[in-house]
Design a protein around this motif. Structure first.
Motif, mmCIF file in Angstrom:
data_model
loop_
_atom_site.group_PDB
_atom_site.id
_atom_site.type_symbol
_atom_site.label_atom_id
_atom_site.label_comp_id
_atom_site.label_asym_id
_atom_site.label_seq_id
_atom_site.Cartn_x
_atom_site.Cartn_y
_atom_site.Cartn_z
ATOM 1 N N PRO A 1 0.855 -1.192 0.000
ATOM 2 C CA PRO A 1 0.000 0.000 0.000
ATOM 3 C C PRO A 1 0.891 1.243 0.000
ATOM 4 C CG PRO A 1 -0.712 -1.581 1.677
ATOM 5 C CD PRO A 1 0.625 -2.051 1.173
ATOM 6 N N THR A 2 0.644 2.153 -0.922
ATOM 7 C CA THR A 2 1.624 3.197 -1.205
ATOM 8 C C THR A 2 1.017 4.598 -1.253
ATOM 9 O OG1 THR A 2 2.952 1.632 -2.500
ATOM 10 C CG2 THR A 2 3.357 3.978 -2.876
ATOM 11 N N VAL A 3 1.680 5.531 -0.579
ATOM 12 C CA VAL A 3 1.403 6.956 -0.719
ATOM 13 C C VAL A 3 2.527 7.544 -1.556
ATOM 14 C CG1 VAL A 3 1.203 9.181 0.445
ATOM 15 C CG2 VAL A 3 0.180 7.135 1.482
ATOM 16 N N VAL A 4 2.179 8.149 -2.680
ATOM 17 C CA VAL A 4 3.160 8.810 -3.541
ATOM 18 C C VAL A 4 3.090 10.310 -3.266
ATOM 19 C CG1 VAL A 4 4.008 9.140 -5.889
ATOM 20 C CG2 VAL A 4 2.717 7.065 -5.301
ATOM 21 N N VAL A 5 4.206 10.901 -2.879
ATOM 22 C CA VAL A 5 4.247 12.329 -2.558
ATOM 23 C C VAL A 5 5.124 13.044 -3.579
ATOM 24 C CG1 VAL A 5 4.862 14.053 -0.828
ATOM 25 C CG2 VAL A 5 3.945 11.843 -0.102
ATOM 26 N N GLN A 6 4.583 14.089 -4.192
ATOM 27 C CA GLN A 6 5.349 14.829 -5.186
ATOM 28 C C GLN A 6 6.430 15.673 -4.529
ATOM 29 O OE1 GLN A 6 5.071 14.562 -8.591
ATOM 30 N NE2 GLN A 6 6.997 15.718 -8.558
ATOM 31 N N GLU A 7 7.660 15.534 -5.039
ATOM 32 C CA GLU A 7 8.779 16.350 -4.572
ATOM 33 C C GLU A 7 9.220 17.270 -5.717
ATOM 34 O OE1 GLU A 7 9.539 16.544 -1.528
ATOM 35 O OE2 GLU A 7 8.858 14.696 -0.599
ATOM 36 N N GLY A 8 10.443 17.082 -6.249
ATOM 37 C CA GLY A 8 10.979 18.017 -7.228
ATOM 38 C C GLY A 8 10.623 17.706 -8.669
ATOM 39 N N GLY A 9 11.325 18.397 -9.566
ATOM 40 C CA GLY A 9 11.071 18.320 -10.996
ATOM 41 C C GLY A 9 10.834 19.719 -11.502
ATOM 42 N N TYR A 10 11.778 20.264 -12.323
ATOM 43 C CA TYR A 10 11.755 21.696 -12.593
ATOM 44 C C TYR A 10 11.822 22.061 -14.068
ATOM 45 C CZ TYR A 10 12.469 21.373 -7.646
ATOM 46 O OH TYR A 10 12.297 21.034 -6.334
ATOM 47 N N ASN A 11 11.665 21.103 -14.950
ATOM 48 C CA ASN A 11 11.584 21.406 -16.375
ATOM 49 C C ASN A 11 10.109 21.425 -16.766
ATOM 50 O OD1 ASN A 11 11.398 21.170 -19.257
ATOM 51 N ND2 ASN A 11 13.527 20.490 -19.308
ATOM 52 N N PRO A 12 9.575 22.581 -17.170
ATOM 53 C CA PRO A 12 8.147 22.658 -17.479
ATOM 54 C C PRO A 12 7.698 21.701 -18.580
ATOM 55 C CG PRO A 12 9.091 24.853 -17.291
ATOM 56 C CD PRO A 12 10.244 23.894 -17.284
ATOM 57 N N ALA A 13 8.595 21.363 -19.481
ATOM 58 C CA ALA A 13 8.218 20.504 -20.604
ATOM 59 C C ALA A 13 8.163 19.029 -20.231
ATOM 60 C CB ALA A 13 9.189 20.717 -21.766
ATOM 61 N N THR A 14 8.906 18.625 -19.210
ATOM 62 C CA THR A 14 9.006 17.191 -18.894
ATOM 63 C C THR A 14 8.379 16.806 -17.555
ATOM 64 O OG1 THR A 14 11.206 17.520 -17.909
ATOM 65 C CG2 THR A 14 11.111 16.956 -20.251
ATOM 66 N N LEU A 15 8.074 17.776 -16.708
ATOM 67 C CA LEU A 15 7.553 17.459 -15.382
ATOM 68 C C LEU A 15 6.257 16.662 -15.444
ATOM 69 C CD1 LEU A 15 7.458 17.687 -12.315
ATOM 70 C CD2 LEU A 15 6.535 20.007 -12.579
ATOM 71 N N GLY A 16 5.259 17.177 -16.157
ATOM 72 C CA GLY A 16 3.981 16.482 -16.256
ATOM 73 C C GLY A 16 4.101 15.098 -16.871
ATOM 74 N N PRO A 17 4.773 14.958 -18.015
ATOM 75 C CA PRO A 17 4.931 13.629 -18.601
ATOM 76 C C PRO A 17 5.627 12.629 -17.685
ATOM 77 C CG PRO A 17 5.389 15.300 -20.248
ATOM 78 C CD PRO A 17 5.210 16.019 -18.952
ATOM 79 N N CYS A 18 6.625 13.065 -16.913
ATOM 80 C CA CYS A 18 7.309 12.153 -16.001
ATOM 81 C C CYS A 18 6.367 11.654 -14.907
ATOM 82 C CB CYS A 18 8.515 12.839 -15.358
ATOM 83 S SG CYS A 18 9.926 13.039 -16.456
ATOM 84 N N VAL A 19 5.536 12.549 -14.384
ATOM 85 C CA VAL A 19 4.573 12.136 -13.362
ATOM 86 C C VAL A 19 3.581 11.134 -13.940
ATOM 87 C CG1 VAL A 19 2.722 12.918 -11.834
ATOM 88 C CG2 VAL A 19 4.816 14.268 -12.040
ATOM 89 N N VAL A 20 3.080 11.415 -15.134
ATOM 90 C CA VAL A 20 2.146 10.482 -15.777
ATOM 91 C C VAL A 20 2.786 9.110 -15.949
ATOM 92 C CG1 VAL A 20 0.931 9.958 -17.929
ATOM 93 C CG2 VAL A 20 0.788 12.259 -16.948
ATOM 94 N N GLU A 21 4.018 9.081 -16.423
ATOM 95 C CA GLU A 21 4.685 7.802 -16.669
ATOM 96 C C GLU A 21 4.907 7.015 -15.377
ATOM 97 O OE1 GLU A 21 5.288 6.393 -19.575
ATOM 98 O OE2 GLU A 21 4.421 8.127 -20.594
ATOM 99 N N VAL A 22 5.369 7.678 -14.320
ATOM 100 C CA VAL A 22 5.648 6.938 -13.091
ATOM 101 C C VAL A 22 4.364 6.416 -12.467
ATOM 102 C CG1 VAL A 22 5.600 8.779 -11.333
ATOM 103 C CG2 VAL A 22 7.238 6.904 -11.124
ATOM 104 N N LEU A 23 3.298 7.207 -12.518
ATOM 105 C CA LEU A 23 2.016 6.747 -11.958
ATOM 106 C C LEU A 23 1.386 5.671 -12.834
ATOM 107 C CD1 LEU A 23 0.462 10.099 -10.666
ATOM 108 C CD2 LEU A 23 1.750 8.374 -9.386
ATOM 109 N N LYS A 24 1.598 5.771 -14.129
ATOM 110 C CA LYS A 24 1.114 4.721 -15.025
ATOM 111 C C LYS A 24 1.780 3.385 -14.705
ATOM 112 C CE LYS A 24 2.360 4.887 -19.402
ATOM 113 N NZ LYS A 24 2.435 5.368 -20.795
ATOM 114 N N GLY A 25 3.101 3.424 -14.484
ATOM 115 C CA GLY A 25 3.798 2.196 -14.118
ATOM 116 C C GLY A 25 3.396 1.685 -12.764
ATOM 117 N N LEU A 26 3.166 2.588 -11.830
ATOM 118 C CA LEU A 26 2.811 2.189 -10.468
ATOM 119 C C LEU A 26 1.413 1.600 -10.385
ATOM 120 C CD1 LEU A 26 3.575 2.335 -7.392
ATOM 121 C CD2 LEU A 26 2.402 4.548 -7.377
ATOM 122 N N HIS A 27 0.511 2.145 -11.181
ATOM 123 C CA HIS A 27 -0.916 1.804 -11.040
ATOM 124 C C HIS A 27 -1.426 0.937 -12.180
ATOM 125 C CE1 HIS A 27 -4.528 2.373 -8.757
ATOM 126 N NE2 HIS A 27 -5.211 2.807 -9.798
#
Length: 341
Positions: free
Chosen positions: A313-339
């Motif tokens: 059972p997992t709580v995912v907490v957003q921390e860093g990521g500072y490139n406006p072009a890649t931040l959103g896609p990276c979050v989508v990809e990691v959550l897609k893999g997790l879920h």
């Protein structure tokens, strides 16, 4: 996937940060959250909700009461100020000597902060408390078995926040708040995959055996926060052996990152936690402006899938990521893999 987001996040918007004797634009800006939310909306499959009415009670066990009081009162001081310059409280002198004491307002700014990137503004306390409450609500959902994984969408980030100091854009440690709450139900592992070491999370749990902290990050010899995150930091007292740091050199790519991630995941498995807090930062991406690692966007799907294989059972907490072009896609990809089903 259920997302708890912080509606107060934009109350904190730093006008800049001190670097090398000059004020530069702040990398940690309100637009970060909007970019992530837009990417999640476009991907589909995510539901958004706000945390309940903010409460300071969620900070117990993660932060010293005197620090909480200071941050609340300092934000109020900034809010009351009429001079625009006085609405930005920056530290200028930090504690020194064998027995440092701080009583005046300017001294306290250095007492409760450890860098020049983290000013206190009129809305800082509300924004930070909103994130802590979002993390607490996500932890409660996971602890109750209501959800297998919940994502906390918040800023400012949290993993650099010490028990009694802000720093690294962080004011309250959201990952630690979630871990502390979950620890009432069983042992917890905190897995930090931000490119910067989560010094605050490590230090909050450094003497505890019931919370394992594991971090894969850039070598602190050359990367913020510089003073923690070394491989020989393994815990103290009853917490000896319950902290693992896996520092990696500048320029680390997938080939070097995979074995470190495998080592981190193996440590979590051997600990046999009941719950996982995943402190996720997208700043290990190859295009991040302040990271220095070379991970491509698609690797984040693999990262999320590897975390999913822990079966916790997992709580995912957003921390860093500072490139406006890649931040959103990276979050989508990691959550897609997790879920993934």
């Amino acid at each position: 996937m259920r997302v708890i987001w912080n509606p107060k996040h934009a109350d904190h918007a730093a006008p800049g940060e001190w670097e090398g004797g000059a004020v530069i634009p702040c990398y940690e800006a309100p637009e970060r959250l909007g970019l992530i939310r837009a990417a999640l909306d476009a991907a589909g499959g995510f539901t958004f909700e706000e945390p309940a009415r903010p409460s300071e009670e969620v900070l117990a066990g993660a932060h010293d009461p005197a620090y909480v009081t200071y941050l609340r009162e300092a934000s109020a001081e900034a809010r009351r100020a009429r001079d625009p310059a006085a609405k930005q409280l920056w530290p200028t002198v930090f504690p020194f000597g064998p027995n440092p004491r701080a009583t005046g307002a300017r001294a306290l700014r250095g007492r409760y902060c450890f860098d020049t990137y983290t000013p206190i503004l009129p809305g800082t306390f509300a924004a930070a408390l909103g994130g802590a409450n979002a993390a607490a609500q996500a932890a409660d959902l996971v602890a109750a078995g209501t959800e297998r994984a919940v994502y906390v969408l918040t800023r400012p980030p949290g993993h650099h926040a010490e028990p009694d100091r802000c720093g690294g854009y962080c004011y309250f440690n959201n990952a630690a708040v979630a871990a502390e709450r979950l620890s009432k139900r069983g042992p917890v592992a905190v897995l930090d995959l931000d490119v910067h070491h989560g010094n605050g999370t490590q230090h909050i749990f450094y003497a505890r055996a019931d919370v394992l902290t594991v971090s894969v990050h850039g070598d602190p010899a050359a990367l913020y926060p510089f003073f923690s995150g070394f491989a020989d930091e393994t815990g103290t007292g009853t917490g000896l052996g319950a902290n693992l740091n896996l520092p990696l050199p500048h320029g680390t790519g997938v080939k070097e990152y995979r074995p470190a991630l495998a080592t981190a995941l193996d440590a979590v498995r051997r600990f046999k936690p009941a719950f996982l807090v995943f402190a996720f930062g997208a700043d290990a991406h190859e295009a991040d402006p302040i990271g220095g690692f070379k991970l491509p966007t698609k690797f984040y799907t693999e990262m999320g899938a590897a975390v999913r294989e822990l079966g916790l059972p997992t709580v995912v907490v957003q921390e860093g990521g500072y490139n406006p072009a890649t931040l959103g896609p990276c979050v989508v990809e990691v959550l897609k893999g997790l879920h993934a089903d």
